[in-house]
Design an enzyme around this catalytic site. Structure first.
Site, PDB file in Angstrom:
ATOM      1  CG  ASP A  88      53.036 -65.429  36.661  1.00  0.00           C
ATOM      2  OD1 ASP A  88      52.282 -65.171  37.615  1.00  0.00           O
ATOM      3  OD2 ASP A  88      53.437 -64.562  35.851  1.00  0.00           O
TER       4      ASP A  88
ATOM      5  CE  LYS B  20      45.507 -61.467  37.858  1.00  0.00           C
ATOM      6  NZ  LYS B  20      46.766 -61.663  38.566  1.00  0.00           N
TER       7      LYS B  20
ATOM      8  CG  ASP C 206      45.944 -64.784  39.873  1.00  0.00           C
ATOM      9  OD1 ASP C 206      46.913 -64.266  39.288  1.00  0.00           O
ATOM     10  OD2 ASP C 206      45.133 -64.119  40.565  1.00  0.00           O
ATOM     11  CB  ILE C 207      47.236 -65.331  45.422  1.00  0.00           C
ATOM     12  CG1 ILE C 207      48.369 -66.362  45.528  1.00  0.00           C
ATOM     13  CG2 ILE C 207      46.701 -64.992  46.813  1.00  0.00           C
ATOM     14  CD1 ILE C 207      49.603 -65.889  46.257  1.00  0.00           C
TER      15      ILE C 207
ATOM     16  CE  LYS D 234      48.421 -58.395  34.442  1.00  0.00           C
ATOM     17  NZ  LYS D 234      49.797 -58.028  34.791  1.00  0.00           N
TER      18      LYS D 234
ATOM     19  CG  ASN E 210      58.475 -63.067  40.022  1.00  0.00           C
ATOM     20  OD1 ASN E 210      58.970 -63.422  38.953  1.00  0.00           O
ATOM     21  ND2 ASN E 210      57.207 -63.224  40.300  1.00  0.00           N
TER      22      ASN E 210
HETATM   23  N1  CTP Z   1      49.118 -62.380  41.571  1.00  0.00           N
HETATM   24  C1  CTP Z   1      48.614 -63.346  42.391  1.00  0.00           C
HETATM   25  N2  CTP Z   1      48.927 -64.661  42.189  1.00  0.00           N
HETATM   26  C2  CTP Z   1      49.717 -65.023  41.159  1.00  0.00           C
HETATM   27  C3  CTP Z   1      50.239 -64.033  40.282  1.00  0.00           C
HETATM   28  C4  CTP Z   1      49.922 -62.722  40.531  1.00  0.00           C
HETATM   29  O1  CTP Z   1      47.890 -63.022  43.322  1.00  0.00           O
HETATM   30  N3  CTP Z   1      49.996 -66.313  40.986  1.00  0.00           N
HETATM   31  C5  CTP Z   1      48.737 -60.989  41.838  1.00  0.00           C
HETATM   32  C6  CTP Z   1      49.870 -60.041  42.138  1.00  0.00           C
HETATM   33  O2  CTP Z   1      50.119 -59.959  43.536  1.00  0.00           O
HETATM   34  C7  CTP Z   1      49.341 -58.734  41.585  1.00  0.00           C
HETATM   35  C8  CTP Z   1      48.463 -59.159  40.407  1.00  0.00           C
HETATM   36  O3  CTP Z   1      48.145 -60.506  40.657  1.00  0.00           O
HETATM   37  O4  CTP Z   1      48.527 -58.059  42.515  1.00  0.00           O
HETATM   38  C9  CTP Z   1      49.046 -59.019  39.061  1.00  0.00           C
HETATM   39  O5  CTP Z   1      50.296 -59.643  38.997  1.00  0.00           O
HETATM   40  P1  CTP Z   1      51.117 -59.658  37.613  1.00  0.00           P
HETATM   41  O6  CTP Z   1      52.312 -60.522  37.787  1.00  0.00           O
HETATM   42  O7  CTP Z   1      51.296 -58.254  37.115  1.00  0.00           O
HETATM   43  O8  CTP Z   1      50.061 -60.330  36.670  1.00  0.00           O
HETATM   44  P2  CTP Z   1      49.778 -61.769  36.192  1.00  0.00           P
HETATM   45  O9  CTP Z   1      48.373 -62.078  36.570  1.00  0.00           O
HETATM   46  O10 CTP Z   1      50.811 -62.720  36.674  1.00  0.00           O
HETATM   47  O11 CTP Z   1      49.813 -61.614  34.628  1.00  0.00           O
HETATM   48  P3  CTP Z   1      51.070 -61.492  33.622  1.00  0.00           P
HETATM   49  O12 CTP Z   1      52.255 -62.079  34.341  1.00  0.00           O
HETATM   50  O13 CTP Z   1      50.617 -62.278  32.460  1.00  0.00           O
HETATM   51  O14 CTP Z   1      51.225 -60.030  33.334  1.00  0.00           O
END
Ligand code: CTP
Length: 429
Positions: free
Chosen positions: A289, A351, A316-317, A347, A220
């Site tokens: 992701d 989450k 998702d962490i 979110k 990313n």
């Molecule tokens: N995040 C995480 N683990 C992942 C993806 C995201 O912990 N595998 C965390 C990021 O560090 C951030 C938050 O989730 O704090 C949102 O990340 P974002 O990429 O905006 O959201 P996603 O949950 O991936 O949703 P989308 O890509 O569908 O918008």
């Protein structure tokens, strides 16, 4: 058992084998004169250039040179020695030693100490100009820099081999002043009193890399700047901070523990471990992701016109940490190209976060820039921060985190069944 100690900072001065080794005697003298407690470590090759007696006389301590010295190991084992100093200074650092530490070798005392330490490491490279310019050495230096090693020099000029060019070890005066200034800054950063004193915070930052084959990965866009700035701002408010960082080009901030990782899985493992006794988690990382279902063992050849890459979802962490730590104060980030408030609040709920900091991305906004703007949402409020420099944004966000966390902690102590999130005082570093 510990080494006899002066009051000043502890420096482990490590010499690898180069003609510039004689200059390290002057460096040892400068460190001891500045009040430092100095322990010298020499490789076998360094001992061919200068005698251990010189350093013993200058530092008042026997030189350590072998992993197999039973008496020295009994007095202080190499793992304990790796934790003893406030800084490790490798001067001179030969091309061979730099290559070994880049690749994690531990085949002598010096490289083992480097692998087993979490202390700041300074290197003063010294070698022939062509060895320095060689792509292998330069790639090693880039890797070491990205891992937070501080590189001092090399300088340019006449070399011992008779050639003229870049590769001369930095002068002892320069090495000493860089190391002493960094140690002074670190000491100043060590004791910080503020609203987050006694709290432990974990910050994830930077991108992750998901390998496709040995030379390619999915990632990313993320410079890590915002996350590093948030970590520093939390530290400035007194928190004990662990930064779980993907690959970025930023040095480890002073007074902050950094754990390096590459893949989303590694970042998840490191974050779960760091959060075990934390109060606050801030997820700024741009986690991939998806990852390839299979990682090719060999480089994928371009044999076909099209190539399908099967991907599978990464965990998702923040969600995983929430499941493990129901009482942790978790701050997420949301990078959105549309419907900022709606997606961010979605979110926040999905989450189970306590706060979410949302920003617009795309059209050159946020990425690889020093400025940013955020809107922070929580269950019953919101606050716009910026536009401003990422460091200023981080300061304001850290202030808001401290405020909201205090309210959360107060509510938690009022809740009869909830586990109190108050933790004991941070461990002294
Ligand atoms: N995040 C995480 N683990 C992942 C993806 C995201 O912990 N595998 C965390 C990021 O560090 C951030 C938050 O989730 O704090 C949102 O990340 P974002 O990429 O905006 O959201 P996603 O949950 O991936 O949703 P989308 O890509 O569908 O918008």
């Amino acid at each position: 058992m510990s080494l006899p100690s002066n009051a000043g900072p502890r420096i482990l001065l490590a010499l690898s084998g180069g003609i510039a080794a004689y200059k390290s005697a002057e460096l040892a003298r400068r460190f001891t004169k500045a009040g430092c407690d100095v322990q010298v470590v020499m490789t076998d090759s360094a001992l061919r250039f200068i005698g251990a007696q010189t350093f013993q006389a200058l530092t008042g301590k026997p030189v350590r040179s072998s992993l197999w010295d039973e008496a020295a190991e009994a007095a202080m084992g190499h793992i304990e020695l790796a934790r003893w100093p406030d800084a490790i200074v490798i001067a001179p650092a030969t091309a061979n030693t730099l290559a070994k530490i880049t690749h994690g070798f531990a085949d002598d005392l010096l490289t083992t100490l480097v692998l087993a330490t979490d202390r700041p490491i300074f290197v003063a490279p010294a070698m022939n100009r062509l060895m320095w310019a060689n792509a292998a050495t330069q790639a090693n230096m880039a890797t070491l820099r990205s891992r937070g090693f501080r590189v001092i020099g090399p300088g340019s000029g006449a070399q011992a081999c008779g050639e003229v060019g870049e590769g001369r070890v930095a002068e002892p005066e320069e090495v000493a002043s860089v190391v002493l200034a960094a140690l002074a800054a670190g000491a100043a950063a060590k004791v910080v009193e503020g609203p987050l004193s006694g709290r432990r915070a974990v910050v994830t930052a930077g991108p992750t890399r998901e390998p496709i084959d040995p030379v390619r990965f999915i990632t990313n866009r993320s410079s890590g700047k915002q996350g590093y700035a948030v970590a520093e701002s939390l530290r400035a408010l007194g928190a004990d901070v662990t930064l779980v960082s993907g690959p970025v080009n930023l040095p480890a901030p002073a007074g902050i523990r950094r754990v390096n990782c590459e893949t989303a899985q590694q970042m998840l493992d490191a974050t779960l471990a760091a959060c075990a006794d934390a109060d606050i988690l801030v997820g700024t990382a741009a986690v991939a992701d998806y990852r390839p279902v299979e990682v090719a063992g060999q480089k994928i050849k371009k044999k076909t016109e099209t190539l399908d890459l099967a991907l599978t979802k990464n965990a998702d962490i923040l969600t995983e940490v929430r499941a493990a730590q129901p009482e942790l104060f978790i701050v997420g980030f949301a990078a959105e190209t549309e419907k900022l408030a709606e997606h961010a609040r979605g979110k926040l709920e999905r989450k189970k976060l306590n706060l979410i900091a949302a920003n617009w991305v795309g059209d050159g906004r946020a990425f690889d820039r020093d400025d940013n703007a955020l809107t922070v949402y929580w269950a019953d409020g919101e606050l716009a921060i910026g536009p401003a420099e990422k460091t200023e944004i981080a300061k304001q966000l850290a202030g808001l985190i401290a405020e909201r966390h205090a309210a959360f902690a107060a509510a938690a102590t009022a809740r009869p069944v909830a586990k109190a999130p108050l933790k004991s005082k941070a461990k002294a570093k």
